[in-house]
Motif scaffolding. Structure first.
Motif, mmCIF file in Angstrom:
data_model
loop_
_atom_site.group_PDB
_atom_site.id
_atom_site.type_symbol
_atom_site.label_atom_id
_atom_site.label_comp_id
_atom_site.label_asym_id
_atom_site.label_seq_id
_atom_site.Cartn_x
_atom_site.Cartn_y
_atom_site.Cartn_z
ATOM 1 N N GLY A 108 7.632 22.522 33.454
ATOM 2 C CA GLY A 108 8.253 23.722 32.893
ATOM 3 C C GLY A 108 7.612 24.975 33.477
ATOM 4 O O GLY A 108 8.226 26.031 33.524
ATOM 5 N N GLU A 109 6.397 24.830 33.936
ATOM 6 C CA GLU A 109 5.633 26.003 34.390
ATOM 7 C C GLU A 109 4.526 25.538 35.331
ATOM 8 O O GLU A 109 4.021 24.414 35.207
ATOM 9 C CB GLU A 109 5.009 26.674 33.158
ATOM 10 C CG GLU A 109 4.815 28.177 33.275
ATOM 11 C CD GLU A 109 4.167 28.731 31.995
ATOM 12 O OE1 GLU A 109 3.352 29.655 32.144
ATOM 13 O OE2 GLU A 109 4.454 28.209 30.897
ATOM 14 N N GLY A 110 4.114 26.381 36.246
ATOM 15 C CA GLY A 110 2.979 26.060 37.100
ATOM 16 C C GLY A 110 3.330 25.094 38.224
ATOM 17 O O GLY A 110 4.489 24.966 38.609
ATOM 18 N N VAL B 217 -1.136 28.324 31.601
ATOM 19 C CA VAL B 217 -1.485 28.065 33.000
ATOM 20 C C VAL B 217 -2.576 29.034 33.439
ATOM 21 O O VAL B 217 -2.511 30.235 33.162
ATOM 22 C CB VAL B 217 -0.226 28.212 33.904
ATOM 23 C CG1 VAL B 217 -0.623 28.126 35.369
ATOM 24 C CG2 VAL B 217 0.812 27.171 33.558
ATOM 25 N N GLY C 193 -0.455 23.258 35.671
ATOM 26 C CA GLY C 193 0.983 23.078 35.411
ATOM 27 C C GLY C 193 1.209 22.539 34.008
ATOM 28 O O GLY C 193 0.291 22.019 33.366
ATOM 29 N N LYS D 147 7.489 19.602 30.373
ATOM 30 C CA LYS D 147 8.414 20.122 29.357
ATOM 31 C C LYS D 147 8.314 19.338 28.046
ATOM 32 O O LYS D 147 9.060 19.604 27.120
ATOM 33 C CB LYS D 147 9.844 20.026 29.879
ATOM 34 C CG LYS D 147 10.135 20.987 31.010
ATOM 35 C CD LYS D 147 11.525 20.751 31.553
ATOM 36 C CE LYS D 147 11.792 21.623 32.762
ATOM 37 N NZ LYS D 147 13.032 21.245 33.450
#
Lengths: 403, 229
Positions: A135-137, A166, A190, A193
C-alpha cells in the motif's frame, strides 16, 4: 434401422419451430449449467489464489508437525533435498524459502506481538503477491551495506497498532535459536495492505543472522502452474524423512472446508438445472407426441412396429439432444471463457468467504463443464424422451388414426 | 384360396351411450384376386370391417384370419409385420406423413421392408409416374392438391406389391380422367399379379368395374354377389 434414424433427423429439419423451441431449451439449459459450473470452479480458484498469494503459496515443505506446533528449532531436516524434490516436478513454477519467529514489536511506548518472517526478496514475489501488493513504500532490497539500517515491510494492521509509518524505526525482541535474546531495530521500508495482518517481512539473511538460523529454513513455499496439479506435486514430492510437503487445503483447512461445503450446494444447483431441462424436454416431447398421434397411427397402419415407433421418437430426441447440447456446450464454454477473462465485478457486494474477500466472480472452463455437462444433459434429454416414446409405441392404430 | 376369412366376426364398442355393435357376426371369405366393392350407408360397419381385414384391429368375438393366420394369435409386432408385407392401405383422408415428400411417403413401406435405398427410390419414382405425379416427387403433402395427395396415397399402397389392397373412397377427390386412369392401374395390377382389392366406395364408376359387390347394413352383410365381367 438406419433409415428410420435418418428420417428422424430429417423430421427435425422439417419441423423447424418445434425443433427450435425444444433445442433452445436444451441448449440454454446446457449453457447455463456449463457457465454455472465454470463460475463455481472459477470462484473457488479465485479464492484459493487470493488466499495462497497472500501468504502460504500453493504448497509448502516444512518439518513434520511444524504447522500445528511451530518451534524455532523445527526447521527442515534437509532444505536442499526438499527444494530439489519440488523443483524436479514440471508443474512447480517457483520455490522460495522462509524462516519465521514470533516476538514483540515496539515503537515508543507501544508493544505489539507479531510474526517476523525472513524471505528471499527476489523469489518471494514468484510464490506470493506480498511484494507486489504494497500500500505504501517499497519492497525489501536484495542487498544492503553492513552499516545500513535493516529494512522491513510491515502489514498495515501491525504498523497501525504501533502508530508507525514508512521511515520509522521499530524494535523487535524475541528469542534466537541458540536461546539467546534476539533484539534488533528495523526501519519500515514498506507497508502491505493487510489491515488485519500481524507480520513483518525482512530479508532472509537478516532474519537468519538475528535468529541464529544459518542456512536453515522453516518453510519452502512453492507455486505450481495450476491448482489442479497441487495434489499431484504433493504426492510426487519425496522430501527427507522428518520433512513433509502439504497442499493449500492442508495449510488453509478453514478455506478448504468452506469450499467443500459450497461445492455440495453447487452440485445441487446443477442438479436442479438438469431437472428443469429434463422436465422441459419431456413436456415438449410429450406434447409433440400428442400432436403427432394421428401421424403415428398412419405409420403403424403402414406396418411400423411399436419398437420402431420408439426408435423413431428416441432418434429424433437423440439427434436434437446431441445437437442442442453441443451448441449449448459451446455457448456455455464461450461465456465461461469471457467471464474468465473479464470477470463480473461484485461492486459493493463483496463476499467474505473463508477469510478471503471476493470482489469479482471469475469463471474457469474444465473438461467436466465443457464436455461432461453437455453429455449429461444430452443423456437426460434422451431419458426424458423415453416416456413420450413409450406412450407413442402403446398407441392403438385405429384410435391413433381417429385422433 | 382365401386371403381373408371372417367367421362370426363381431366388433363391439363401448360408448357412454352403451354398447355399439359395429360389426355383428359377419362370415365371408375374400379370395385371392377378388376385385371387390363393399358398399353401405354411413354407420353400416364398413370402416370397422376394413380395420379388421386390414389387421388394424381385432374382433371382440369370432375369428378373422389373414393368409390363414388368426389375428387373435398375433401380437403387435406380428400384426405390424403383416400389414407391412401383405396389405396396402388407401385412406379416404389420404393420411400422408406431413413431413415426408411425395416420394418419401411412397418409399416408406419399402424402407420398413429393408429395400435398398436406390431400389426403393427408383420403384417409388416409377409408381408416382404411373399415377401421373412424376414431376412432383419432392413436394410435401401441404404443397399438393387433394387429388394429388390421393394419388400419392394410392402409389404408396401399391408400390410394395401387397397381396391385399384396402381402399376407402380412392377416387373421391379425382376428376373423371384421373379416376379412370387409377382404376385402370388397379385393374391391371389385379389381373397381372392377382392382387386382391377391397374398395369401400359410393363411386358408381368403380362399382361398375367391381367383380364382387357386398352390401352392409347395421353391421351385417345384406348381400354379397359376384358379377361376371
Amino acid at each position: 434401422m438406419s433409415g428410420l434414424v435418418g428420417m428422424a433427423l430429417r423430421n427435425l429439419g422439417r419441423r423447424r419451430l418445434r425443433t427450435a423451441l425444444t433445442g433452445s431449451m436444451i441448449a440454454g439449459g446446457t449453457a447455463l449449467a456449463v457457465l454455472s459450473l465454470g463460475m463455481n470452479f472459477g470462484t473457488y480458484d479465485h479464492m484459493i489464489d487470493l488466499a495462497t498469494r497472500s501468504s502460504v503459496g500453493h504448497l509448502e515443505a516444512t518439518r513434520a508437525g511444524y504447522d500445528r506446533k511451530p518451534r524455532l528449532n523445527k526447521t527442515l531436516v534437509d532444505p536442499a533435498a526438499a527444494e530439489a524434490t519440488l523443483r524436479a516436478q514440471p508443474a512447480v513454477q517457483a520455490v522460495s524459502p522462509r524462516v519465521e519467529a514470533g516476538g514483540l514489536f515496539a515503537k515508543d511506548a507501544r508493544t505489539i506481538g507479531g510474526l517476523l518472517v525472513g524471505v528471499d526478496p527476489v523469489t518471494e514475489g514468484s510464490v506470493t503477491s506480498v511484494p507486489r501488493s504494497l500500500g505504501e513504500g517499497a519492497w525489501l532490497p536484495t542487498a544492503r551495506g553492513v552499516d545500513d539500517p535493516i529494512p522491513a515491510v510491515f502489514d498495515a494492521g501491525l504498523l497501525h497498532q504501533l502508530r508507525a509509518a514508512v521511515g520509522d524505526e521499530v524494535s523487535f525482541v524475541g528469542q534466537a535459536a541458540d536461546g539467546s535474546l534476539a533484539a534488533e531495530l528495523f526501519t519500515v521500508c514498506g507497508v502491505t495492505k493487510l489491515k488485519d495482518g500481524a507480520m513483518a517481512y525482512v530479508r532472509l539473511a537478516d532474519a537468519r543472522d538475528l535468529l541464529v538460523l544459518p542456512g536453515r529454513v522453516h518453510r519452502l513455499v512453492a507455486r505450481v502452474d495450476s491448482l489442479r496439479h497441487v495434489d499431484e506435486v504433493v504426492l510426487g514430492a519425496r522430501p527427507a524423512e522428518g520433512d513433509v510437503v502439504q497442499g493449500w487445503d492442508a495449510l488453509l483447512p478453514g478455506l478448504a472446508r468452506s469450499i467443500e461445503a459450497d461445492r455440495a450446494s453447487g452440485w445441487i444447483f446443477l442438479a436442479i438445472v438438469l431437472m428443469v431441462v429434463l422436465l422441459g424436454v419431456a413436456n415438449t416431447l410429450l406434447m409433440a407426441v400428442f400432436e403427432r398421434t394421428h401421424e403415428f397411427g398412419v405409420l403403424m397402419a403402414l406396418g411400423t412396429r411399436p419398437r420402431q415407433i420408439v426408435l423413431l421418437t428416441l432418434a429424433e430426441a437423440g439427434w436434437l439432444a446431441v445437437l442442442a447440447a453441443t451448441v449449448g456446450g459451446i455457448a456455455g464454454t464461450a461465456a465461461t471463457a469471457w467471464v474468465g477473462v473479464e470477470g463480473i465485478p461484485l461492486g459493493d457486494m463483496t463476499i467474505e468467504y473463508g477469510g478471503v474477500t471476493i470482489d469479482r466472480m471469475i469463471a474457469v472452463n474444465s473438461m467436466l463443464g465443457s464436455v461432461g455437462v453437455p453429455a449429461v444433459v444430452a443423456m437426460c434429454a434422451l431419458l426424458a424422451a423415453a416416456v413420450p416414446a413409450w406412450r407413442a409405441a402403446r398407441l392403438h392404430p385405429t384410435e391413433a388414426l381417429r385422433a | 384360396m382365401s386371403v381373408v376369412s371372417l367367421r362370426g366376426a363381431t366388433r363391439y364398442y363401448e360408448t357412454k351411450a352403451g354398447i355399439v355393435r359395429a360389426l355383428d357376426g359377419v362370415t365371408f371369405d375374400i379370395d385371392r384376386g377378388d376385385f371387390m366393392v363393399v358398399a353401405g350407408p354411413s354407420g353400416s360397419g364398413k370402416t370397422t370391417l376394413v380395420n379388421l381385414i386390414g389387421a388394424l384391429d381385432k374382433p371382440t368375438s369370432g375369428v378373422v384370419s389373414i393368409d390363414g393366420r388368426s389375428l387373435a394369435d398375433l401380437d403387435g409386432k406380428a400384426l405390424a409385420d403383416l400389414r407391412r408385407d401383405r396389405i396396402g392401405f388407401v385412406f379416404q383422408a389420404y393420411n400422408l406423413v406431413p413431413v415426408l415428400t411425395a416420394i418419401e411417403n411412397v418409399e416408406y413401406v419399402m424402407l420398413l421392408q429393408g429395400v435398398p435405398a436406390a431400389e426403393r427410390r427408383s420403384r417409388a419414382a416409377e409408381m408416382l409416374g404411373e399415377v401421373g405425379l412424376g414431376d412432383l416427387l419432392d413436394r410435401r403433402p401441404d404443397a399438393l392438391s387433394g387429388g394429388q395427395q390421393q394419388r400419392v396415397a394410392v402409389a404408396r399402397a401399391l408400390v410394395a406389391r401387397p397381396a391385399l389392397v384396402l381402399a376407402d373412397e380412392p377416387t373421391a377427390n379425382l376428376d373423371s380422367a384421373a379416376s379412370e386412369a387409377l382404376m385402370d392401374l388397379m385393374a391391371t395390377l389385379n389381373e397381372r399379379h392377382r392382387t386382391t382389392f377391397v374398395f369401400c366406395t359410393h363411386d358408381p364408376a368403380l362399382m361398375a368395374r367391381a367383380r364382387r359387390l357386398m352390401r352392409l347394413r347395421d353391421g351385417r352383410v345384406e348381400s354379397d354377389e359376384r358379377i361376371a365381367r
